[in-house]
Design an enzyme around this catalytic site. Structure first.
Site, PDB file in Angstrom:
ATOM      1  N   HIS A 131       0.835  -1.210   0.000  1.00  0.00           N
ATOM      2  CA  HIS A 131       0.000   0.000   0.000  1.00  0.00           C
ATOM      3  C   HIS A 131       0.866   1.254   0.000  1.00  0.00           C
ATOM      4  CE1 HIS A 131      -3.949  -1.913   0.347  1.00  0.00           C
ATOM      5  NE2 HIS A 131      -3.298  -2.858   0.992  1.00  0.00           N
ATOM      6  N   ASP A 141       1.688  -3.992  -9.362  1.00  0.00           N
ATOM      7  CA  ASP A 141       1.421  -5.317  -9.923  1.00  0.00           C
ATOM      8  C   ASP A 141       1.759  -5.374 -11.405  1.00  0.00           C
ATOM      9  OD1 ASP A 141       0.421  -5.508  -7.416  1.00  0.00           O
ATOM     10  OD2 ASP A 141      -1.681  -5.678  -8.007  1.00  0.00           O
ATOM     11  N   GLU A 197      -7.576  -1.148 -14.844  1.00  0.00           N
ATOM     12  CA  GLU A 197      -8.184  -1.360 -13.517  1.00  0.00           C
ATOM     13  C   GLU A 197      -9.014  -0.139 -13.116  1.00  0.00           C
ATOM     14  OE1 GLU A 197      -7.977  -4.040 -11.531  1.00  0.00           O
ATOM     15  OE2 GLU A 197      -6.366  -5.185 -12.470  1.00  0.00           O
ATOM     16  N   SER A 221      -3.515 -11.922 -10.430  1.00  0.00           N
ATOM     17  CA  SER A 221      -3.907 -12.598 -11.664  1.00  0.00           C
ATOM     18  C   SER A 221      -4.390 -11.575 -12.695  1.00  0.00           C
ATOM     19  CB  SER A 221      -4.996 -13.626 -11.376  1.00  0.00           C
ATOM     20  OG  SER A 221      -6.045 -13.023 -10.648  1.00  0.00           O
TER      21      SER A 221
HETATM   22  C1  GLA Z   1      -3.010  -4.378  -4.894  1.00  0.00           C
HETATM   23  C2  GLA Z   1      -2.848  -3.228  -5.873  1.00  0.00           C
HETATM   24  C3  GLA Z   1      -1.421  -2.683  -5.859  1.00  0.00           C
HETATM   25  C4  GLA Z   1      -0.961  -2.376  -4.442  1.00  0.00           C
HETATM   26  C5  GLA Z   1      -1.250  -3.551  -3.515  1.00  0.00           C
HETATM   27  C6  GLA Z   1      -0.944  -3.235  -2.076  1.00  0.00           C
HETATM   28  O1  GLA Z   1      -2.256  -5.476  -5.309  1.00  0.00           O
HETATM   29  O2  GLA Z   1      -3.175  -3.630  -7.180  1.00  0.00           O
HETATM   30  O3  GLA Z   1      -1.325  -1.542  -6.674  1.00  0.00           O
HETATM   31  O4  GLA Z   1      -1.553  -1.199  -3.958  1.00  0.00           O
HETATM   32  O5  GLA Z   1      -2.600  -3.983  -3.597  1.00  0.00           O
HETATM   33  O6  GLA Z   1       0.402  -3.015  -1.894  1.00  0.00           O
END
Ligand code: GLA
Length: 376
Positions: free
Chosen positions: A32, A169, A157, A123
């Protein structure tokens, strides 16, 4: 998986296309922090999405998801969004590429994967990155820069899936490199590869099998809290805030806002401390920081859940070096750094006690750090 996809492609569409793959991710520490302009330390893993794709001209996309045995067709206009969630990821990637002035035309695709869904292993980012990479190769001769491919997934997203996520991610699944973690500065986008071969230790994930769903979840609200505190502090993101500055405005904040920001500011420093410790081969410090992150995520950021805290407590009792909830939270996996000699008894105990308490066993995934998006 590749043979199966090829067979189905031939049956459904005739002939063959080109194969592309992308990966799910782990994150050693830095949770986060991405949407707060901080640091993350992810790596791509050997859980992948694989797709066979062929351009067909026109503007119709025909996609078959092997795992859930569903076939969807959609056009490439903004109003053509399909209803199926999985297809919206692919539609979103097409739209985001087009919006940026690049090209996408009609194509056929069959895809499958082994990234567990809702387990916090990204995923969806793997799916987005696989298609972003492929459509860049097929229609744009690779002209879209790699970071833009990650942003295309992130915007998908935001604009088509309702998750206001950060960049970690998609970055991990585009830039992943075998045997390496990557420290990304989410403000400057500078990144560095960190070879990760912790001799004498293993990284293992325990999947609580509590499915997390970030859409419409408190995930977006966490982000909003952080942004409110940043505004109050007069900084762009919490990356630029210090604990002293936060304490100075404490009386203007709700207790919840204060705790959210306290966690984020602490986590920024923990990633840097872990990178230093990795440089020294000091895995005990790495592990201690992981536990600190878990405590922060559980008590201050409140994105853990009972089952995950239960697994974390087992890890502590079994002498596991480091353990914490990983990813967006609200379920999913713990990531555990375990000395080889503690591994078997930890896994046995976790399986047994979790089963006694919840009637199911956690799924165990040994982490293999692998390459990200590419053509096969
Ligand atoms: C999800 C979000 C990421 C990140 C994490 C927490 O995976 O897609 O962007 O914020 O939570 O670290």
């Amino acid at each position: 998986m590749q043979n199966q996809i090829a067979q189905v492609f031939k049956d459904k569409f005739g002939g063959c296309g080109t194969f592309y793959t992308s990966a799910g991710r782990i994150n050693l520490i830095g949770e986060h922090t991405d949407y707060n302009g901080g640091f993350v330390l992810p790596g791509a893993i050997d859980k992948v999405i694989m797709a066979e794709i062929r351009a067909i001209g026109g503007d119709k996309v025909r996609v078959y998801s092997l795992d859930i045995d569903e076939y969807v067709e959609f056009g490439l206009g903004e109003d053509d969004a399909p209803d199926e969630q999985w297809a919206r990821y692919i539609f979103g990637v097409c739209r985001e590429i087009i919006k940026r002035g690049y090209k996408v035309e009609g194509f056929d695709a069959v895809f499958a994967g082994n990234v567990p869904l809702g387990a916090g292993l990204s995923s969806s980012a793997a799916l987005e990155s696989c298609f972003a990479f492929a459509l860049n190769d097929i229609f744009n001769a690779g002209r879209i820069p790699a970071f833009e491919l990650a942003f295309i997934g992130q915007s998908t997203e935001h604009n088509y899936c309702g998750v206001n996520c950060g960049i970690m991610d998609q970055f991990a699944s585009v830039f992943g490199r075998k045997g390496n973690l990557m420290r990304l500065d989410c403000r400057s986008l500078e990144y560095e590869y960190f070879p990760f071969h912790p001799e004498g230790y293993r990284l293992v994930l325990l999947d609580s099998r509590v499915k997390h769903e970030l859409k419409d979840s408190p995930y977006n609200r966490r982000r909003e809290s952080c942004e409110r505190v940043a505004r109050r502090l007069g900084v762009e993101t919490l990356r630029d805030a210090s604990m002293e500055a936060l304490d100075a405005v404490k009386s203007d904040l709700s207790d919840e806002e204060y705790r959210r920001a306290r966690y984020v500011i602490g986590e920024k420093q923990r990633v840097l401390d872990v990178c230093d410790a990795l440089g020294r081969g000091d895995y005990e410090t790495v592990g201690r920081k992981m536990y600190e992150t878990h405590d922060g995520l559980s008590h201050d950021y409140e994105v853990s859940c009972e089952e995950i805290d239960f697994l974390n407590n087992i890890a502590r009792r079994c002498g596991v070096t480091g353990s914490r909830i990983m990813g967006g939270g609200f379920g999913g996996c713990t990531i555990n750094l375990v000395r080889n000699d503690a591994y078997d008894s930890f896994i046995d105990t976790a399986r047994r006690e979790y089963h006694t308490r919840y009637g199911i066993e956690p799924t165990v995934y040994d982490v293999v750090i692998s390459d990200g998006a590419r053509k096969l």
